[in-house]
Design a protein around this motif. Structure first.
Motif, PDB file in Angstrom:
ATOM      1  N   VAL A 661      -1.438  -1.357  10.852  1.00 36.46           N
ATOM      2  CA  VAL A 661      -1.558  -2.465  11.900  1.00 36.46           C
ATOM      3  C   VAL A 661      -2.220  -3.593  11.244  1.00 36.46           C
ATOM      4  CG1 VAL A 661      -2.912  -3.142  13.865  1.00 36.46           C
ATOM      5  CG2 VAL A 661      -1.999  -0.887  13.713  1.00 36.46           C
ATOM      6  N   ALA A 662      -2.915  -3.395  10.043  1.00 33.64           N
ATOM      7  CA  ALA A 662      -3.507  -4.766   9.510  1.00 33.64           C
ATOM      8  C   ALA A 662      -2.362  -5.228   8.592  1.00 33.64           C
ATOM      9  CB  ALA A 662      -4.560  -4.244   8.423  1.00 33.64           C
ATOM     10  N   GLY A 663      -1.385  -4.517   8.142  1.00 34.13           N
ATOM     11  CA  GLY A 663      -0.530  -5.306   7.181  1.00 34.13           C
ATOM     12  C   GLY A 663       0.372  -5.925   7.976  1.00 34.13           C
ATOM     13  N   SER A 703      -1.042 -12.462  -1.989  1.00 39.25           N
ATOM     14  CA  SER A 703      -1.487 -11.529  -3.174  1.00 39.25           C
ATOM     15  C   SER A 703      -2.685 -11.796  -3.347  1.00 39.25           C
ATOM     16  CB  SER A 703      -0.676 -11.449  -4.391  1.00 39.25           C
ATOM     17  OG  SER A 703       0.706 -11.429  -4.112  1.00 39.25           O
ATOM     18  N   ALA A 704      -3.223 -12.906  -3.731  1.00 32.10           N
ATOM     19  CA  ALA A 704      -4.728 -13.698  -3.911  1.00 32.10           C
ATOM     20  C   ALA A 704      -5.541 -13.107  -2.961  1.00 32.10           C
ATOM     21  CB  ALA A 704      -4.620 -15.069  -4.600  1.00 32.10           C
ATOM     22  N   LEU A 705      -5.066 -13.471  -1.692  1.00 31.59           N
ATOM     23  CA  LEU A 705      -5.988 -13.358  -0.488  1.00 31.59           C
ATOM     24  C   LEU A 705      -6.369 -11.918  -0.130  1.00 31.59           C
ATOM     25  CD1 LEU A 705      -4.675 -16.189   1.883  1.00 31.59           C
ATOM     26  CD2 LEU A 705      -7.093 -15.909   0.938  1.00 31.59           C
ATOM     27  N   LEU A 751      -3.450  -1.293  -5.419  1.00 30.09           N
ATOM     28  CA  LEU A 751      -1.803  -1.298  -5.662  1.00 30.09           C
ATOM     29  C   LEU A 751      -1.068  -1.532  -4.437  1.00 30.09           C
ATOM     30  CD1 LEU A 751       0.033  -1.513  -7.949  1.00 30.09           C
ATOM     31  CD2 LEU A 751       0.233   0.927  -7.755  1.00 30.09           C
ATOM     32  N   TRP A 752      -1.487  -0.646  -3.627  1.00 24.76           N
ATOM     33  CA  TRP A 752      -0.676  -0.411  -2.277  1.00 24.76           C
ATOM     34  C   TRP A 752      -0.789  -1.657  -1.493  1.00 24.76           C
ATOM     35  CZ3 TRP A 752       3.343   2.329  -2.138  1.00 24.76           C
ATOM     36  CH2 TRP A 752       3.583   3.673  -2.673  1.00 24.76           C
ATOM     37  N   SER A 753      -2.128  -2.032  -1.215  1.00 26.91           N
ATOM     38  CA  SER A 753      -2.291  -3.173  -0.601  1.00 26.91           C
ATOM     39  C   SER A 753      -1.755  -4.464  -1.090  1.00 26.91           C
ATOM     40  CB  SER A 753      -4.020  -3.532  -0.460  1.00 26.91           C
ATOM     41  OG  SER A 753      -4.520  -2.351  -0.246  1.00 26.91           O
ATOM     42  N   LEU A 754      -1.573  -4.690  -2.339  1.00 21.86           N
ATOM     43  CA  LEU A 754      -0.900  -5.827  -3.061  1.00 21.86           C
ATOM     44  C   LEU A 754       0.454  -5.704  -2.577  1.00 21.86           C
ATOM     45  CD1 LEU A 754      -2.536  -6.351  -6.515  1.00 21.86           C
ATOM     46  CD2 LEU A 754      -2.539  -7.993  -4.474  1.00 21.86           C
ATOM     47  N   ILE A 755       1.086  -4.518  -2.750  1.00 22.71           N
ATOM     48  CA  ILE A 755       2.577  -4.372  -2.505  1.00 22.71           C
ATOM     49  C   ILE A 755       2.505  -4.920  -0.929  1.00 22.71           C
ATOM     50  CG2 ILE A 755       4.297  -2.665  -2.147  1.00 22.71           C
ATOM     51  CD1 ILE A 755       3.215  -1.256  -4.749  1.00 22.71           C
ATOM     52  N   ALA A 756       1.769  -4.231  -0.294  1.00 23.21           N
ATOM     53  CA  ALA A 756       1.830  -4.405   1.171  1.00 23.21           C
ATOM     54  C   ALA A 756       1.908  -6.051   1.491  1.00 23.21           C
ATOM     55  CB  ALA A 756       0.937  -3.680   2.249  1.00 23.21           C
ATOM     56  N   ALA A 757       0.941  -6.672   0.914  1.00 20.45           N
ATOM     57  CA  ALA A 757       0.621  -8.052   0.943  1.00 20.45           C
ATOM     58  C   ALA A 757       1.899  -8.767   0.612  1.00 20.45           C
ATOM     59  CB  ALA A 757      -0.588  -8.557   0.482  1.00 20.45           C
ATOM     60  N   MET A 758       2.319  -8.465  -0.524  1.00 15.11           N
ATOM     61  CA  MET A 758       3.444  -9.003  -1.053  1.00 15.11           C
ATOM     62  C   MET A 758       4.580  -8.805  -0.299  1.00 15.11           C
ATOM     63  SD  MET A 758       2.824  -8.609  -5.142  1.00 15.11           S
ATOM     64  CE  MET A 758       4.099  -9.707  -5.715  1.00 15.11           C
ATOM     65  N   LEU A 759       4.906  -7.468   0.199  1.00 17.28           N
ATOM     66  CA  LEU A 759       6.052  -7.337   1.259  1.00 17.28           C
ATOM     67  C   LEU A 759       6.041  -8.328   2.581  1.00 17.28           C
ATOM     68  CD1 LEU A 759       6.740  -3.476   0.792  1.00 17.28           C
ATOM     69  CD2 LEU A 759       8.115  -5.489   0.072  1.00 17.28           C
ATOM     70  N   SER A 760       4.702  -8.285   2.974  1.00 11.90           N
ATOM     71  CA  SER A 760       4.588  -9.113   4.290  1.00 11.90           C
ATOM     72  C   SER A 760       4.725 -10.627   3.928  1.00 11.90           C
ATOM     73  CB  SER A 760       2.864  -9.056   4.680  1.00 11.90           C
ATOM     74  OG  SER A 760       2.672  -7.724   4.777  1.00 11.90           O
ATOM     75  N   ALA A 761       4.626 -10.965   2.756  1.00  9.41           N
ATOM     76  CA  ALA A 761       4.975 -12.282   2.573  1.00  9.41           C
ATOM     77  C   ALA A 761       6.451 -12.605   1.957  1.00  9.41           C
ATOM     78  CB  ALA A 761       3.806 -12.937   1.421  1.00  9.41           C
TER      79      ALA A 761
END
Lengths: 784, 222
Positions: A661-663, A703-705, A751-761
């Motif tokens: 949900v956060a992603g 990614s930075a955020l 790692l997963w959060s970064l991937i999720a954030a990058m995918l979101s962006a």
């Protein structure tokens, strides 16, 4: 896009909340159904003042005195590998409503009373036990899973219990002239139906934990809705101002907006309820397994659709939308008609707002501090909620400071702009980032708690399950023969004899042990008096489990009252994870002396590990003992670990869903913002930055955020774990656990959060990189 | 002696897709603009002024014809080469100012110059001083009036001493007095930097301040 975002956000929030509620409702309905079958929720019960049984003469004496009571006998009946709760009742005196109507219609009263008797069970159990018992098995839908109903005398025979019953139900319509029974003299105490049943009380904490998780997911979902509504209203501010200037009354504008929101919330709520039902259906089997493993509570594995659940779910969706929209509606009410439009005003995190948010953070920390001084699970959750909300609200402030610092440390123009622009984007992304922080902190906190629990639990299992083999004989006589046979063949035979009793008013088990090095060397004592093992062996002291000690505030040296007016001293306290009930360990001789009829079928065998399998085979061959009655230590450990893992399956699933949900919140925020980004990045493109580079910078920004949020979520998660381990667990389950940290897990999460954030962006960035120059040029067009 | 053209536009055609087929906005436009020259481009709304300005600024590409800046033909350039051309040699002043909202006045003025590797703090300070912005260097665009914002945009355009300055209705959003003041300083600074200036405007009065004037009608220069 905004409409879709809002519908999906609200649907997800409603789904997670209503899914958890559906599971809770199903479990509670099962408990109520079981309790109804046992007469616990409808009738006043007479239970023994001490011990676990009432002689049949007491029942007879009461009936002769004109008191309308009906006896019940309960006990665990093992058929094949399964344990069932067998309830024997007297059909002639049983009150209406005790036995389901369908059962009454299907039972043949003559066969019910006469051998081979009849057993009433729910269809699934009925299918399982047919052929395992001589009794005729009748399937009735409304009987709870795991409960078998039969005649009182049949139950006494099956449970090998003499002339005794467990409880007496006091019927509601007593004769007017009857004198109230002297319960003191009969050594009985009355328990009113409102006091609830044991399972409800025991599982209360588990359901509260689930509810808290559901609430957290709902809150994360509401963050999305709040952000979307805020942005949608802000973008339409010009239109609202025009409508007002053209003469539309404020009231009408508000009514129209509320109707619009109501419509959207009903559509999203409906979708959320369907999704919630699916989530609940998927999770229910694991919850059922958890409740069975942890509490011995049986719940139906299938989900019923309850109108009240639908109504409550839709209401929470509408209410959630109202809460999320309240701020935006208030802004429209205060909006001056002639004030100039400030399209970016919403995005500016003004100093005043920062201050207000800072004050709110301090207030929440104060609430958490006060809650930390109070007792009880609710105070525990208040502490947890205060800390989490304070952390979430503090996030934009901290990020803003960090970005400010980064901007001023940057020397080159692009990094300098990048940090400054990221800081400006912060208000638009802060709700999604707050949701991400909550989800990540929960993930780290719950992960640390479960990991600490797992490590402690496995170590504890090694200590606790010291015997190489565990045997459960079919009768006391067989156990005696087996022990004599094993004495010369094993290093030691350790009896595991126990009685079920009520200690300090709640169900408990009292075990008797012999004095042996196995206990002295391995037993996981948390606190102990001097010469603890000698005291236990001599019958002068007792060990109590941590749950009982915490509940009754017991420490070594305190006096302890056991059934049968048995006064003893607490000699030590031991950890006993996974057990919701109180447990007491006394010297075997002392236990046998007071309860000579106790079951003596179970014992542990100490033997060199490499000889254990051969000995087990010999016992099976020599005595024809079924394989399931001789359990290897390794099998028992693996079974215990299996129960443990299933216990946290639901938590893990909710954890992942909250993270998802956060992603999604980040994705929707970025997509919503991307519509407004063109105006901000077009000048840079005009000044010589390529679209590709701008898109890469957008990816880098997310990614930075995400990385900063992740770094900040680690201390919050550790704090959450600490509260869970030292406050919530103690209040909910009655045991304390040492905290262990798992940095590798955090690295994976990062790692997963970064991937999720990058995918979101990725999608908004891709759209930007492919944006035709003509689209970007529209930003500069004069005749717009 | 004739100076070399900074901007050369030769027989440029540009159309945009419309509901009933392509709409021809520019039809065979040609012009030269040497360094130090100032040219006003006037015309009715929809006559193609802004489109021509965008082609001159390498922000868009013509369907036919050639646009060259300092001898570099913009057609056939890749995205990054075109971006480099804009960064190093061209500056645009927009009617809507289009400042970077997250940067203060000082950083807005120096941004493109630093991007091009020509950031000169003294020159930026001089510009800010001449533009009357010395007291507003730490303010953000939202804190400035329209006139002040346009002066920041002019400062940004000239900070990197570009060869070509393009201005799209730079005074269109300002009142007459403010517009005149902005124009004065802009023309003064363009002269100082020896840049070529192409300005799109509706205003005959503003166009009258330029060395040359061209009028666009129906996609053609008249």
């Amino acid at each position: 896009m905004q409409l879709l975002t809002m519908v999906i956000g609200l649907a997800l929030a409603t789904a997670l909340w209503s899914g958890v509620q559906a599971i809770n409702a199903e479990a509670r309905a099962s408990y109520d159904q079981a309790a109804r079958a046992l007469g616990e929720t409808q009738f006043t019960q007479l239970i023994p003042e001490e011990g676990n049984t009432i002689p049949t003469e007491t029942f007879v004496a009461l009936r002769r005195a004109g008191v309308l009571v009906s006896p019940l006998l309960e006990g665990r009946l093992q058929l094949d590998d399964e344990n069932y709760q067998l309830v024997g009742f007297d059909a002639l005196t049983a009150p209406m409503g005790l036995v389901p109507n369908e059962a009454q219609q299907q039972v043949d009263i003559v066969s019910f009373f006469a051998p081979p008797y009849q057993i009433i069970a729910n269809p699934e159990d009925a299918g399982r036990i047919r052929g395992l018992t001589d009794a005729t098995v009748i399937a009735v839908d409304t009987v709870s899973p795991g409960v078998l109903l039969t005649d009182l005398y049949a139950a006494q025979a099956m449970l090998v219990r003499g002339d005794e019953v467990s409880r007496l139900l006091l019927l509601p319509n007593q004769p007017r002239n009857g004198t109230p029974p002297d319960l003191k003299q009969l050594k009985l105490v009355a328990r009113s139906p409102s006091q609830g049943n044991d399972i409800s009380r025991l599982t209360g904490s588990f359901h509260l934990n689930l509810t808290a998780f559901g609430l957290l997911s709902f809150a994360v979902g509401l963050f999305i809705v709040h952000g979307t509504i805020g942005l949608a209203f802000e973008q339409r501010r010009g239109l609202f101002r025009t409508l007002r200037a053209l003469g539309m009354p404020l009231r009408m504008l508000l009514v129209l907006l509320m109707v619009e929101l109501l419509f959207v919330s009903l559509v999203a709520g409906g979708a959320g309820m369907v999704l919630g039902y699916v989530i609940a259906s998927v999770l229910l089997p694991d919850v059922a397994a958890t409740l069975r493993g942890l509490y011995g509570a049986e719940i139906d594995g299938t989900l019923s659709i309850r109108p009240i659940w639908w109504a409550a779910g839709m209401a929470i969706a509408v209410l959630g939308t109202a809460v999320a929209a309240a701020g935006s509606i208030a802004k429209i009410i205060r909006m001056p008609i002639l004030a100039p439009a400030q399209p970016r005003a919403w995005a500016l995190l003004s100093e005043r707002r920062m201050w207000l948010q800072g004050i709110l953070v301090l207030a929440l920390l104060a609430v958490a501090l006060i809650a930390s001084q109070l007792q009880g699970l609710v105070a525990g959750f208040a502490l947890l909620g205060g800390l989490l909300l304070a952390a979430a609200l503090a996030l934009p402030i901290i990020l803003s400071l960090l970005l400010f610092l980064a901007q001023h440390l940057a020397r080159a123009p692009i990094p300098s702009w990048f940090w400054a622009d990221t800081r400006q984007q912060l208000p638009g992304l802060s709700l999604a980032l707050m949701a991400l922080l909550l989800a990540l902190a929960t993930n780290i906190g719950v992960g640390t708690m479960v990991g600490s629990f797992r490590t402690t639990f496995l170590g504890w299992l090694d200590q606790r399950l010291a015997s190489e083999l565990y045997v459960n004989a079919r009768s006391n006589q067989e156990a005696e023969v087996l022990q004599s046979y094993l004495a010369p063949r094993a290093d030691a035979v350790l009896p595991i004899w126990n009685i079920e009793a009520r200690v300090a008013g709640l169900p408990a088990e009292i075990y008797g042990i012999i004095d042996h090095a196995t206990y002295r060397d391995n037993w996981p004592l948390l606190e102990a008096a001097d010469s603890v093992w000698q005291r236990v062996a001599s019958g002068d002291g007792a060990l109590v489990n941590e749950q009982l000690a915490l509940r009754e505030n017991l420490h070594p040296g305190d006096s302890l009252e056991l059934p049968g007016a048995w006064q003893t001293i607490v000699a030590g306290i031991y950890s006993d994870y996974g057990n919701p009930n109180g447990q007491v360990i006394v010297g075997l001789d002392a236990l046998v002396k007071r309860f000579p009829d106790l079951q003596r079928q179970r014992f542990g065998i100490r033997i060199a590990p490499d000889k254990a399998r051969a000995l087990a085979r010999t016992i099976r061959d020599e005595f024809g003992l079924p394989a399931e009655r001789i359990i290897h230590q390794a099998e028992l450990k693996s079974f215990s670990v299996q129960i443990f893992e299933r216990t946290f399956t639901v938590t893990a699933a909710l954890n992942v869903l909250t993270l998802a949900v956060a992603g999604f919140a980040i994705l929707t925020s970025l997509l919503t913002l991307s519509a407004m980004r063109a105006a901000q990045v077009a000048p840079l493109w005009a000044m010589g930055l390529t679209r590709r580079r701008l898109a890469l910078l957008e990816l880098l920004r997310s990614s930075a955020l995400a990385l900063m949020t992740l770094v900040l979520s680690i201390p919050v998660g550790i704090l959450l774990a600490w509260v869970l381990l030292t406050v919530i667990n103690v209040e909910a389950f009655g045991w304390r656990l040492p905290m262990r940290l798992y940095p590798t897990d955090w690295a994976w999460l990062a790692l997963w959060s970064l991937i999720a954030a990058m995918l979101s962006a990725a999608w908004p960035a891709y759209l930007l990189s492919r944006k035709p120059p003509a689209e970007l040029l529209k930003v500069f067009a004069n005749e717009r | 002696m004739t100076r070399a053209a900074v901007l050369t536009i030769s027989d440029v055609w540009k159309s945009f897709p419309g509901d009933t087929g392509p709409i021809e906005v520019l039809r065979g436009v040609s012009l030269d603009l040497p360094g130090g020259d100032t040219l006003a481009l006037t015309g009715e709304s929809g006559s193609g002024k802004s489109t021509l300005l965008h082609l001159a600024g390498a922000l868009d590409a013509p369907n036919k014809g050639q646009v060259s800046v300092l001898g570099h033909a913009t057609h056939g350039l890749g995205d990054s080469q075109r971006a480099a051309l804009r960064r190093d040699h061209i500056s645009v002043v927009f009617q809507q100012f289009n400042l970077i909202p997250s940067l203060n006045v000082r950083d807005n003025i120096s941004f493109q110059a630093r991007l091009a590797g020509r950031g000169a703090p003294e020159w930026c300070a001089t510009l800010a001083d001449k533009l009357g912005l010395a007291d507003h260097l730490t303010k953000f665009p939202e804190q400035l009036s329209g006139g002040q914002q346009q002066r920041v945009a002019i400062g940004r355009a000239l900070a990197g001493r570009p060869a070509l300055v393009l201005a799209d209705e730079p005074t269109g959003n300002l009142d007459e007095a403010t517009g005149d003041a902005v124009l004065d300083v802009m023309l003064y600074l363009v002269r100082e930097t020896d840049a070529a200036l192409l300005m799109v405007t509706h205003s005959k009065r503003v166009a009258g301040r330029m060395a040359r004037r061209l009028h666009l009608r129906g996609g053609q220069l008249v």
